[in-house]
Motif scaffolding. Structure first.
Motif, mmCIF file in Angstrom:
data_model
loop_
_atom_site.group_PDB
_atom_site.id
_atom_site.type_symbol
_atom_site.label_atom_id
_atom_site.label_comp_id
_atom_site.label_asym_id
_atom_site.label_seq_id
_atom_site.Cartn_x
_atom_site.Cartn_y
_atom_site.Cartn_z
ATOM 1 N N TYR A 45 -8.308 0.128 54.997
ATOM 2 C CA TYR A 45 -8.749 -0.112 53.626
ATOM 3 C C TYR A 45 -9.884 0.835 53.284
ATOM 4 O O TYR A 45 -10.480 1.450 54.165
ATOM 5 C CB TYR A 45 -9.244 -1.556 53.469
ATOM 6 N N THR A 49 -14.357 -4.483 51.836
ATOM 7 C CA THR A 49 -13.557 -5.570 52.390
ATOM 8 C C THR A 49 -12.098 -5.154 52.591
ATOM 9 O O THR A 49 -11.631 -4.179 51.985
ATOM 10 C CB THR A 49 -13.584 -6.808 51.458
ATOM 11 N N GLY A 50 -11.415 -5.905 53.433
ATOM 12 C CA GLY A 50 -10.001 -5.676 53.676
ATOM 13 C C GLY A 50 -9.475 -6.757 54.589
ATOM 14 O O GLY A 50 -10.142 -7.123 55.563
ATOM 15 N N GLN A 184 -15.235 -1.295 55.701
ATOM 16 C CA GLN A 184 -13.822 -0.938 55.884
ATOM 17 C C GLN A 184 -13.614 0.567 55.785
ATOM 18 O O GLN A 184 -12.794 1.126 56.521
ATOM 19 C CB GLN A 184 -12.948 -1.691 54.883
ATOM 20 N N ARG A 187 -14.447 1.900 59.116
ATOM 21 C CA ARG A 187 -13.376 1.640 60.087
ATOM 22 C C ARG A 187 -12.247 2.659 59.909
ATOM 23 O O ARG A 187 -11.694 3.185 60.881
ATOM 24 C CB ARG A 187 -12.865 0.212 59.898
ATOM 25 N N SER B 124 -17.316 -10.379 59.120
ATOM 26 C CA SER B 124 -16.480 -9.370 59.782
ATOM 27 C C SER B 124 -15.863 -9.957 61.034
ATOM 28 O O SER B 124 -16.571 -10.427 61.919
ATOM 29 C CB SER B 124 -17.317 -8.145 60.130
ATOM 30 N N TRP B 129 -10.661 -7.263 60.129
ATOM 31 C CA TRP B 129 -10.762 -7.521 58.697
ATOM 32 C C TRP B 129 -12.179 -7.957 58.326
ATOM 33 O O TRP B 129 -12.964 -8.377 59.187
ATOM 34 C CB TRP B 129 -9.726 -8.555 58.233
#
Lengths: 226, 244
Positions: A45, A49-50, A184, A187, B124, B129
């Motif tokens: 993502y 957020t994801g 995200q 990441r 988290s 996610w």
């Protein structure tokens, strides 16, 4: 005009050889354990957020494995142990490289290497998969560019984006969120940079093969007399 | 060359000594073989980095995730819990024991009578996610002060209705954002998210943020509790400290 190299001068100095092989071990551990962690959520993502019910920026073509807890549990433990060793090893390499002027002497291109005709010739040798070795024994221009990019761009990026996934580290350094645009995003960048590093390693190993695998391997173990 | 190698070894030895000294002061209560080294390094490094107790990032309400994922239990099957739920948790209570002056069962109304803190934070998960929610509750530090926490306390252990248990150190227990939360996104904490009371430890991953908290124990050691690992996430292979 060029001073003859002393007969005892080695191609790869001791600190380069030691840190190189520590890197090999930690890189393999980080790559495999990273895949183990990734299996639980192979979706990426952008932003803060994801999660599964949210549209992904992109996803990998396999299903998430949430059942085999041990894969990511041990994945995490191996990843963080290897990361600590890699970061301490990299810090030692960097400190030595600055102290011993390794980066000035081995990474900065010389005047000849910055001429278009020379660059075209080196590129040609790589593309035709011919021996890419430099006659002088030093790094060629593509090596210098690749090593500089890996040491000063990709490795810092992969370390900092990894730390941006930590809720504790980001409490101490919230600037990391500004740098990467959210947890995200960090990441996703961590994954992309890790892939770039794997690609580098594949090409790097292919090049040592073209340059003479046994000779290059031995010179990274024994130093290799020039 | 000789000199720099010797300097290297000296440097590595010095780093090792500092590392051991720092981690001895605050070793995580459990670790798995060789991974104990990196777990201890991470924990010690974070305790140094977070010594001044910085807050985890907070967001505006516009950043709240509308469909925050439900993780784990959605509605504990425990009959007593379901009875309490039917009565809107009016007769629910949290037992607080251990190194405190007033060990007792405390009602939900009691926690709601204490000053509240509301924070919009990011949750988290170790799976990868993350989502944002607003949490309202009482600071754990305030509760510990009210019940008279004793100075030798080192850990707070939590047990839940659905059989989880975990512990946090005093640095996290006394952190301003560590809450016993009873509200979410402006309303009551829904059952799927851990009603009536859940833990928020904002500087650790999701799995430390226990839902359905039912018992709390203040202690100076966790090696004598249950399997001695300080957490049942450990059993599944996860580190006790989840700041990363």
């Amino acid at each position: 005009m060029t001073a003859p190299a002393p007969a005892t001068q080695v191609i790869h100095k001791g600190p380069v050889r030691i840190t190189h092989w520590v890197n090999v071990l930690t890189f393999v551990a980080l790559a495999i354990s990273g895949i183990g962690i990734l299996l639980a959520h192979p979706r990426f993502y952008w932003g803060e957020t994801g999660f599964f019910d949210m549209p992904a920026a992109f996803e990998l073509p396999f299903d998430a494995n949430l059942e085999d807890l041990w894969v990511r549990a041990y994945g995490r433990e191996v990843h963080f142990l290897a990361a600590w060793i890699a970061v301490l090893n990299g810090t030692a390499y960097l400190a030595w490289g600055i102290y011993a002027r390794h980066f000035q002497s081995s990474f900065v291109p010389n005047r000849r290497q910055l001429q278009w005709a020379y660059i075209a010739q080196v590129l040609g040798r790589h593309v035709r998969l011919q021996n890419p070795s430099e006659e002088s024994g030093g790094y060629n221009i593509l090596q210098k560019t690749a090593y500089t990019g890996v040491v000063f761009v990709l490795l810092p990026a992969v370390i900092l984006s990894g730390l941006t996934m930590s809720p504790a580290v980001t409490a101490a350094f919230p600037q990391l969120f500004t740098l990467f645009g959210g947890r995200q995003s960090a990441r996703t960048i961590h994954f992309i940079v890790a892939n770039a590093l794997v690609l580098f390693v594949v090409i790097h190993v292919l090049m040592t093969y073209l340059a003479g695998f046994r000779r290059t391997l031995m010179s990274m173990i024994t130093g290799g007399k020039q | 060359m000789k000199l720099s190698r010797r300097q290297w070894i000296a440097g590595a030895a010095a780093a090792g000594v500092v590392g051991v000294a720092a981690s001895k002061a605050s070793l995580p209560p459990s670790s798995r073989g060789i991974f104990g080294v990196s777990d201890a390094l991470t924990y010690a490094a974070h305790r140094v980095l977070l010594a001044h107790q910085p807050l985890a990032r907070e967001f505006g309400r516009d950043m709240i995730t509308p469909d925050f994922p439900v993780n784990g239990e959605r509605s504990p099957g425990d009959p007593l819990y379901q009875q309490q739920r039917a009565r809107k948790f009016a007769d629910w209570s949290l037992s607080i024991t251990g190194l405190v002056e007033t060990p007792e069962d405390y009602s939900l109304a009691y926690f709601k009578s204490l000053p509240a803190r509301t924070q919009v934070t990011q949750h988290s998960c170790e799976e990868g996610w993350s989502a944002i929610a607003e949490w309202t509750g009482v600071q754990l530090s305030r509760v510990l002060k009210e019940v008279g926490v004793q100075p030798e306390a080192r850990y707070v252990v939590f047990e839940t209705v659905d059989g989880w248990w975990d512990s946090i150190d005093m640095a996290d227990a006394l952190h301003p954002q560590t809450l016993l939360a009873y509200g979410m996104n402006g309303g009551e904490l829904p059952v799927a998210y851990g009603a009536p009371l859940r833990l928020r430890v904002e500087r650790q991953l999701g799995y430390k943020n226990l839902k359905y908290v039912s018992r709390m124990l203040v202690t100076n050691r966790v090696d004598n509790i249950k399997d001695g690992t300080g957490s049942n996430a450990y059993e599944a292979g996860f580190a006790w400290y989840a700041g990363i």
